[in-house]
Design a protein around this motif. Structure first.
Motif, PDB file in Angstrom:
ATOM      1  N   LYS A   1     -59.887 106.297  23.562  1.00  0.00           N
ATOM      2  CA  LYS A   1     -59.201 107.426  22.912  1.00  0.00           C
ATOM      3  C   LYS A   1     -58.072 106.633  21.765  1.00  0.00           C
ATOM      4  O   LYS A   1     -57.755 107.208  20.989  1.00  0.00           O
ATOM      5  CB  LYS A   1     -58.244 108.189  23.854  1.00  0.00           C
ATOM      6  N   ALA A   2     -57.454 105.544  22.157  1.00  0.00           N
ATOM      7  CA  ALA A   2     -56.717 104.628  21.529  1.00  0.00           C
ATOM      8  C   ALA A   2     -57.516 104.108  20.191  1.00  0.00           C
ATOM      9  O   ALA A   2     -56.569 103.374  19.286  1.00  0.00           O
ATOM     10  CB  ALA A   2     -55.854 103.930  22.290  1.00  0.00           C
ATOM     11  N   GLY A   3     -58.528 103.884  20.193  1.00  0.00           N
ATOM     12  CA  GLY A   3     -59.336 103.466  19.296  1.00  0.00           C
ATOM     13  C   GLY A   3     -59.307 101.663  19.490  1.00  0.00           C
ATOM     14  O   GLY A   3     -59.149 100.918  18.395  1.00  0.00           O
ATOM     15  N   VAL A   4     -59.105 101.441  20.840  1.00  0.00           N
ATOM     16  CA  VAL A   4     -59.161  99.853  20.910  1.00  0.00           C
ATOM     17  C   VAL A   4     -60.289  98.986  20.181  1.00  0.00           C
ATOM     18  O   VAL A   4     -61.476  99.469  20.443  1.00  0.00           O
ATOM     19  CB  VAL A   4     -58.852  99.407  22.240  1.00  0.00           C
ATOM     20  N   GLU A   5     -59.958  97.935  19.443  1.00  0.00           N
ATOM     21  CA  GLU A   5     -61.188  97.350  18.872  1.00  0.00           C
ATOM     22  C   GLU A   5     -61.812  96.392  19.564  1.00  0.00           C
ATOM     23  O   GLU A   5     -63.075  96.238  19.076  1.00  0.00           O
ATOM     24  CB  GLU A   5     -60.198  96.643  17.619  1.00  0.00           C
ATOM     25  N   LYS A   6     -61.111  95.659  20.518  1.00  0.00           N
ATOM     26  CA  LYS A   6     -61.650  94.487  21.229  1.00  0.00           C
ATOM     27  C   LYS A   6     -61.079  94.446  22.702  1.00  0.00           C
ATOM     28  O   LYS A   6     -59.986  94.637  23.042  1.00  0.00           O
ATOM     29  CB  LYS A   6     -61.554  93.262  20.689  1.00  0.00           C
ATOM     30  N   LEU A   7     -62.118  94.898  23.658  1.00  0.00           N
ATOM     31  CA  LEU A   7     -61.577  94.711  25.031  1.00  0.00           C
ATOM     32  C   LEU A   7     -62.735  94.014  26.009  1.00  0.00           C
ATOM     33  O   LEU A   7     -63.952  94.221  25.979  1.00  0.00           O
ATOM     34  CB  LEU A   7     -61.565  96.160  25.685  1.00  0.00           C
TER      35      LEU A   7
END
Length: 98
Positions: free
Chosen positions: A71-77
């Motif tokens: 939902k937060a639009g995390v780019e790299k996890l």
């Protein structure tokens, strides 16, 4: 940034033997409080767009964290899973799934 999912469940160090930069969750009294877990993870990801996350169990926390990251639009996890045979963490890049 190297982050643990939940503080106090396991002693966690990076594969290089370094301490983690922090944890998303502190002590969790009710693992089934899904709404609160999502809120805590969402608050974490308002400041962070990339991290390496050391998974420490509690599937409900991991689920809330993955939903919040998406939902937060995390780019790299990168999820780090402990391998009992090697005693090291093995990475799983979930970024393409977010």
């Amino acid at each position: 940034m190297h982050i643990g999912l939940c503080e106090g469940r396991h002693e966690i160090k990076t594969n290089e033997g370094e301490a983690l930069d922090g944890f998303i969750f502190g002590t969790v009294e009710n693992p089934m409080d899904f709404i609160t877990h999502f809120a805590v993870a969402s608050a974490f990801f308002t400041k962070i767009k990339e991290c390496t996350l050391y998974v420490t169990g509690l599937t409900t926390l991991l689920t809330a964290t993955l939903l919040a990251a998406e939902k937060a639009g995390v780019e790299k996890l990168i999820l780090m899973h402990f391998d009992r045979e090697s005693g090291k963490y093995v990475p799983q890049d979930v970024s393409p799934l977010l």
